[in-house]
Design a protein around this motif. Structure first.
Motif, PDB file in Angstrom:
ATOM      1  N   PRO A 481       1.230  -1.060  -0.383  1.00 59.42           N
ATOM      2  CA  PRO A 481      -0.063  -0.036   0.340  1.00 59.42           C
ATOM      3  C   PRO A 481       0.717   0.947  -0.464  1.00 59.42           C
ATOM      4  O   PRO A 481       1.794   1.620   1.072  1.00 59.42           O
ATOM      5  N   GLY A 482       0.498   2.198  -0.715  1.00 57.20           N
ATOM      6  CA  GLY A 482       1.246   3.047  -1.063  1.00 57.20           C
ATOM      7  C   GLY A 482       2.078   3.532  -1.828  1.00 57.20           C
ATOM      8  O   GLY A 482       3.345   4.553  -1.993  1.00 57.20           O
ATOM      9  N   THR A 483       2.849   2.618  -2.660  1.00 51.06           N
ATOM     10  CA  THR A 483       3.910   2.442  -3.529  1.00 51.06           C
ATOM     11  C   THR A 483       3.487   2.052  -5.209  1.00 51.06           C
ATOM     12  O   THR A 483       4.559   1.660  -5.611  1.00 51.06           O
ATOM     13  N   GLU A 484       2.230   1.533  -4.905  1.00 52.71           N
ATOM     14  CA  GLU A 484       2.045   1.392  -6.283  1.00 52.71           C
ATOM     15  C   GLU A 484       2.266   2.876  -7.465  1.00 52.71           C
ATOM     16  O   GLU A 484       2.366   4.213  -6.873  1.00 52.71           O
ATOM     17  N   LEU A 485       2.586   2.359  -9.057  1.00 50.95           N
ATOM     18  CA  LEU A 485       2.908   3.562  -9.858  1.00 50.95           C
ATOM     19  C   LEU A 485       1.717   4.408 -10.076  1.00 50.95           C
ATOM     20  O   LEU A 485       0.406   3.545 -10.644  1.00 50.95           O
ATOM     21  N   GLY A 486       1.117   5.467 -10.297  1.00 51.32           N
ATOM     22  CA  GLY A 486       0.369   5.756 -10.766  1.00 51.32           C
ATOM     23  C   GLY A 486       0.386   6.589 -12.179  1.00 51.32           C
ATOM     24  O   GLY A 486       1.959   5.713 -12.548  1.00 51.32           O
ATOM     25  N   PHE A 487      -0.392   6.775 -12.878  1.00 51.58           N
ATOM     26  CA  PHE A 487      -0.317   6.748 -14.905  1.00 51.58           C
ATOM     27  C   PHE A 487       1.240   7.633 -14.929  1.00 51.58           C
ATOM     28  O   PHE A 487       1.749   7.590 -15.889  1.00 51.58           O
ATOM     29  N   ARG A 488       0.664   8.613 -13.596  1.00 54.89           N
ATOM     30  CA  ARG A 488       2.017   9.976 -13.657  1.00 54.89           C
ATOM     31  C   ARG A 488       3.196   9.884 -13.774  1.00 54.89           C
ATOM     32  O   ARG A 488       4.499  10.225 -14.474  1.00 54.89           O
ATOM     33  N   GLU A 489       3.172   8.618 -12.866  1.00 54.19           N
ATOM     34  CA  GLU A 489       4.850   8.319 -12.162  1.00 54.19           C
ATOM     35  C   GLU A 489       5.234   7.329 -13.749  1.00 54.19           C
ATOM     36  O   GLU A 489       6.210   7.173 -13.745  1.00 54.19           O
ATOM     37  N   ILE A 490       4.712   6.482 -14.046  1.00 51.03           N
ATOM     38  CA  ILE A 490       4.606   5.852 -15.403  1.00 51.03           C
ATOM     39  C   ILE A 490       5.741   6.068 -16.570  1.00 51.03           C
ATOM     40  O   ILE A 490       6.273   5.984 -16.945  1.00 51.03           O
ATOM     41  N   PHE A 491       4.543   7.474 -16.206  1.00 53.37           N
ATOM     42  CA  PHE A 491       4.245   8.405 -18.187  1.00 53.37           C
ATOM     43  C   PHE A 491       5.741   9.121 -17.488  1.00 53.37           C
ATOM     44  O   PHE A 491       6.772   9.481 -18.617  1.00 53.37           O
ATOM     45  N   LEU A 492       6.141   9.087 -15.951  1.00 53.79           N
ATOM     46  CA  LEU A 492       7.613   9.847 -16.075  1.00 53.79           C
ATOM     47  C   LEU A 492       8.370   9.458 -16.554  1.00 53.79           C
ATOM     48  O   LEU A 492       9.861   9.070 -17.058  1.00 53.79           O
ATOM     49  N   VAL A 493       8.445   8.117 -16.207  1.00 54.37           N
ATOM     50  CA  VAL A 493       9.332   7.351 -16.245  1.00 54.37           C
ATOM     51  C   VAL A 493      10.272   6.445 -18.150  1.00 54.37           C
ATOM     52  O   VAL A 493      11.120   6.507 -18.572  1.00 54.37           O
ATOM     53  N   ALA A 494       8.926   6.989 -18.523  1.00 50.49           N
ATOM     54  CA  ALA A 494       8.621   6.457 -20.033  1.00 50.49           C
ATOM     55  C   ALA A 494       9.647   7.555 -20.820  1.00 50.49           C
ATOM     56  O   ALA A 494       9.895   7.891 -21.734  1.00 50.49           O
ATOM     57  N   SER A 495       8.699   9.178 -19.878  1.00 53.13           N
ATOM     58  CA  SER A 495       9.670   9.671 -21.249  1.00 53.13           C
ATOM     59  C   SER A 495      11.056   9.937 -20.913  1.00 53.13           C
ATOM     60  O   SER A 495      11.617  10.627 -21.280  1.00 53.13           O
ATOM     61  N   GLY A 496      11.302   9.568 -19.357  1.00 53.55           N
ATOM     62  CA  GLY A 496      12.619   9.825 -19.099  1.00 53.55           C
ATOM     63  C   GLY A 496      14.141   9.037 -19.604  1.00 53.55           C
ATOM     64  O   GLY A 496      14.436   9.257 -20.436  1.00 53.55           O
ATOM     65  N   LEU A 497      12.953   7.044 -19.917  1.00 51.44           N
ATOM     66  CA  LEU A 497      13.582   6.551 -21.365  1.00 51.44           C
ATOM     67  C   LEU A 497      13.620   7.047 -22.521  1.00 51.44           C
ATOM     68  O   LEU A 497      14.473   7.050 -23.312  1.00 51.44           O
ATOM     69  N   SER A 498      12.803   7.754 -22.836  1.00 47.78           N
ATOM     70  CA  SER A 498      12.740   8.717 -24.155  1.00 47.78           C
ATOM     71  C   SER A 498      13.378   9.624 -24.422  1.00 47.78           C
ATOM     72  O   SER A 498      14.375   9.214 -25.558  1.00 47.78           O
ATOM     73  N   VAL A 499      14.364  10.117 -23.370  1.00 43.09           N
ATOM     74  CA  VAL A 499      14.674  11.633 -23.994  1.00 43.09           C
ATOM     75  C   VAL A 499      16.582  10.900 -23.717  1.00 43.09           C
ATOM     76  O   VAL A 499      16.918  11.404 -24.234  1.00 43.09           O
ATOM     77  N   LEU A 500      16.331   9.605 -22.877  1.00 46.98           N
ATOM     78  CA  LEU A 500      18.081   8.833 -22.989  1.00 46.98           C
ATOM     79  C   LEU A 500      18.270   8.211 -24.456  1.00 46.98           C
ATOM     80  O   LEU A 500      19.231   8.206 -24.429  1.00 46.98           O
ATOM     81  N   ALA A 501      16.937   7.888 -24.879  1.00 42.15           N
ATOM     82  CA  ALA A 501      16.838   6.443 -26.109  1.00 42.15           C
ATOM     83  C   ALA A 501      17.279   7.596 -27.653  1.00 42.15           C
ATOM     84  O   ALA A 501      18.630   7.363 -27.790  1.00 42.15           O
ATOM     85  N   LEU A 502      16.606   8.725 -27.233  1.00 40.44           N
ATOM     86  CA  LEU A 502      16.535   9.909 -28.223  1.00 40.44           C
ATOM     87  C   LEU A 502      18.245  10.262 -28.399  1.00 40.44           C
ATOM     88  O   LEU A 502      18.489  10.538 -29.411  1.00 40.44           O
ATOM     89  N   ALA A 503      18.337  11.201 -27.118  1.00 38.75           N
ATOM     90  CA  ALA A 503      19.626  11.903 -26.808  1.00 38.75           C
ATOM     91  C   ALA A 503      20.525  10.305 -27.144  1.00 38.75           C
ATOM     92  O   ALA A 503      21.504  11.052 -28.132  1.00 38.75           O
ATOM     93  N   ALA A 504      20.799   9.281 -27.009  1.00 34.02           N
ATOM     94  CA  ALA A 504      22.074   8.490 -27.937  1.00 34.02           C
ATOM     95  C   ALA A 504      21.678   7.916 -29.300  1.00 34.02           C
ATOM     96  O   ALA A 504      22.957   8.147 -29.976  1.00 34.02           O
TER      97      ALA A 504
END
Length: 803
Positions: A481-504
């Motif tokens: 309880p209290g540790t599950e990721l909501g859609f904002r946190e998941i989109f945040l991680v996804a967008s961070g990954l996209s920044v790293l991958a696109l920059a590379a």
């Protein structure tokens, strides 16, 4: 916020069918109001006469108040209300107590509408009352079991701390317990030699304050204390213990011998027992809190709806009805425990689960208080703040910085994607001679991040819609309880990954070799490998940053999938394994990474290893790993749960393995023979998988359901969504045909790009499947009122009658 929406937002999702149907009762009240407005029930009608009668009666009662007071002093009874609207009583129907309301004004205009309202109101109240009684009985049974577990735990603590003085301690405690009859005191019995700061300290406290108590109550307490004895240490000879964690070693051991073992009195064993009981107490506490909330919300709902009735009809019926609610089992807020031996009434005294008699009537509120006191005393060393912090659920906090960084990373991703597009067109890279070499060598390296990014986007969208339609996905997956990721946190991680991958990708967008060395820049070619290393470091980082709880939960589930069937299969395990079956190309990209940087020459972008027999064999094996994992998981569930449907499910995945192998061989070898085998096997497994997806996993296509060709309960009000999802699932299941029909390279797409496009379509199909699969799972939990997970207890009593 209106009460109806507030009630819906605070409901236990799995219990929503047991709550009062507030909206349907409001509709009945609207019918009453509409009838009164249409028939002009105003001051000129019967209501006016009733109002004038009320005024005359009130005038009479105001004038005769002195005489009525005199009559009361003489022993007379007060006048009954001449304007009673309803009479509420209880009747016995089929062995259970039901409440029925008699409407006394049925002859009034519109009385038939009010009769329907009170009938529906009684049905709702009896439904709520029946459910509450059943849950309280379940709670009492669980409390009895926890009481027995605590007896064994305290005896085990004594045995571990002072094994030589066990008998001496038992006689000492019985002697001190007998001294309780001498008067008000607080008796503390502890093992000599055990310091107060140690976790193994055993304290038996009995509160006997005589302040504000009568002599009868003190006598009752003396009688109760005469019967009180601490837990017998002999209980350790009557229990077996099972504290082995669910590991491959324990699974193999259980296959050879029984999982229950004798108690060995080790400190490590005691620590594991305490941990298991701590989890059981926390889960039981959440159950009690939700049961208390259920009672409160329903009582508030009945109060609100009756006040609305009074307001619409100008009657005074709510008082009588709410008095009945307060006196019912649902509204009992005072606990009066009657001693089963002497019949005396006792004030509740918290002695912990060790000395509670749960066979007596237990109210939820008092049970919560006792459980809190017991948990604080035995699992938090008397630290109230620490104990309550462990018991109370953690609520997830929405943080503004999450939204801020989500917007920042999204903007950076768009800018980087635009930069890549401009660079490709400006340098005319699509027509460059080195395009084929780049697509064969570099594109598979970066497509891995594209698959992961797309899957995270679909999962984030799923969490958004699950939350919108009240699907309790944290409970289904077993998140803390209290540790599950909501859609904002998941989109945040996804967008961070996209920044790293696109920059590379932008840094690695180079198709020119140094003519002098005929090599690419080594540092540039190592960028993809460095990006993988960064992601692995983040994933396994032990520090509490970047959602550590969710990262470790994912790693733990992935490990259990790899070692299937040596772990007990949970919902999160086979759900993740299903996700991996849609990431076959991503797994093959990992294989490509290993070969490219170890056996290949990445400085010249050489991919000659692809033609080797070893690579081709592994190319097939790594693709079937997630499907084979699902086969093993289904077989374990078949053995443990005796569910024949798991056998058919394993055959489904086995047929998928066969079809995947044959399609891969055809892709590598070609020829009409392999083409026929690939087409026939893929056609069979497509029909099998499509039927399983729609009928079994989604629960749709039920011919006799309330919603034609769907199912009885739907969370999405628009039924067309389900039919569209069925059609899309079927179409996306047929994407394998592009391989058999030799549509592998379009004029504007490279063969590798076509493979990536097909893989992305499969990820999209899986994302759609996820929503409806979890919706069906949630509705199954709702139908069976499953709102809590079962925590296995450490002690097993040989004789269940022994406390």
């Amino acid at each position: 916020m209106k009460f109806g929406k507030e009630l819906a937002s605070q409901m236990v999702p799995e219990w929503q069918g047991a709550y009062m149907d507030y909206n349907s009762l409001k509709k009945l009240l609207k019918d009453i109001l509409r009838f009164r407005q249409q028939n002009a029930v105003s001051s000129s009608g019967p209501m006016a006469r009733t109002g004038s009668l009320k005024r005359r009666l009130s005038m009479y009662r105001a004038f005769s108040g002195l005489t009525s007071r005199y009559n009361n002093l003489k022993g007379g009874s007060p006048r009954k209300n001449e304007e009673e609207v309803i009479l509420v009583g209880s009747v016995q129907l089929e062995g259970s107590e039901n409440y029925q309301t008699m409407f006394l004004r049925s002859a009034d205009a519109g009385g038939e509408y009010e009769l329907l309202y009170f009938k529906a109101l009684d049905d709702e109240f009896n439904k709520v009352l029946k459910f509450y009684k059943e849950k309280v009985q379940e709670v009492k049974g669980e409390a009895e079991e926890l009481s027995k577990q605590m007896n064994a735990l305290i005896a085990l603590r004594i045995a571990v701390d002072k094994p030589d003085g066990m008998q001496k301690f038992a006689s000492q405690v019985r002697t001190e317990s007998s001294s309780m009859n001498s008067g008000p005191a607080t008796v503390v019995a502890s093992v000599s030699g055990v310091g107060p700061g140690q976790n193994m300290e055993v304290i038996q406290e009995v509160e006997m304050s005589s302040e504000g108590t009568s002599g009868d109550q003190r006598i009752s307490r003396k009688r109760e204390n005469d019967r009180y004895e601490p837990a017998s240490l002999d209980v350790l000879g009557q229990v077996m213990i099972n504290i082995d964690p669910d590991t491959p070693v324990s699974t193999l051991r259980n296959c050879i011998m029984s999982s229950k073992a004798d108690v060995s009195f080790h400190k490590e064993e005691l620590r594991k027992v305490e941990e298991k009981l701590r989890q059981a107490f926390v889960e039981f506490y959440q159950q009690l809190r939700l049961l208390k909330s259920f009672c409160f919300l329903n009582m508030l709902a009945f109060s609100k709806i009756m006040k609305k009735y009074d307001k619409i009809t100008s009657r005074n019926a709510s008082k009588s009805y709410l008095e009945m609610v307060d006196k019912s089992y649902l509204g009992s807020s005072e606990e009066v425990r009657t001693c089963c031996t002497c019949g005396s009434r006792l004030r509740s005294v918290c002695r912990g689960l060790l000395v509670l008699n749960f066979t007596l009537f237990v109210q939820v509120n008092k049970l919560i208080e006792r459980l809190e006191a017991t948990f604080i005393k035995h699992f938090a060393n008397g630290n109230h703040r620490k104990g309550m912090k462990s018991l109370k659920p953690k609520h997830k906090k929405e943080r503004h910085r999450t939204t801020f960084f989500l917007g920042l990373f999204t903007g950076c991703s768009i800018a980087l994607f635009a930069g890549i597009t401009v660079s490709m067109h400006a340098r005319k890279l699509l027509d460059h001679p080195g395009r084929g070499q780049y697509m064969d060598a570099v594109f598979p390296l970066y497509s891995l991040f594209g698959y992961i990014f797309l899957h995270m986007l679909m999962y984030g969208a799923n969490t958004y819609f699950w939350k919108r339609f009240s699907v309790n996905y944290p409970f289904i997956f077993g998140f803390k309880p209290g540790t599950e990721l909501g859609f904002r946190e998941i989109f945040l991680v996804a967008s961070g990954l996209s920044v790293l991958a696109l920059a590379a990708t932008l840094a690695n967008l180079d198709m020119e070799m140094d003519q002098r060395t005929e090599r690419f820049q080594t540092l540039t070619e190592l960028v993809p490998l460095g990006l993988v290393a960064v992601l692995l470091l983040i994933t396994f980082c032990p520090f509490n940053i970047i959602y550590r709880s969710s990262r470790f939960f994912l790693v733990r589930c992935a490990w259990r999938c790899i070692l299937a069937p040596l772990y007990k299969v949970t919902m999160s395990d086979f759900f993740l394994a299903d996700q991996l079956t849609s990431q076959v190309q991503a797994i093959r990209c990992i294989q490509f990474y290993i070969y490219y940087y170890i056996w290949g020459d990445f400085t010249t972008r050489s991919t000659t290893f692809v033609a080797s027999n070893t690579f081709e064999i592994l190319y097939i094996i790594v693709a079937i790993i997630p499907f084979w994992s699902r086969v093993l998981q289904c077989l374990r569930r078949l053995i443990e749960e005796k569910d024949i449907s798991q056998g058919f499910n394993s055959l489904k995945y086995f047929s998928t393995v066969a079809a995947l192998v044959l399609r891969t061989i055809y892709d590598l070898r070609r020829g009409p023979f392999w083409r026929i085998l690939a087409a026939s096997s893929s056609g069979f497994t497509t029909i099998y998988n499509t039927y399983w997806d729609i009928v079994i996993d989604w629960g749709l296509l039920q011919r006799n359901s309330k919603n034609r060709w769907l199912r009885d309960k739907l969370l999405v009000s628009n039924k067309a969504v389900y039919f569209v999802a069925i059609v899309v699932n079927i179409l996306l299941r047929l994407v394998w045909m592009q391989l058999v029909l030799d549509i592998q390279e379009a004029p504007f797409l490279h063969r590798k790009a076509m493979v990536a496009l097909v893989a992305c379509l499969e990820i999209l199909r899986r994302g759609i499947w996820n929503f409806f699969r979890l919706e069906n799972e949630h509705l199954n939990n709702v139908g069976k009122y499953r709102a809590f997970k079962h925590v296995p207890l450490p002690f097993h009593y040989a004789d269940e009658k022994i406390m």
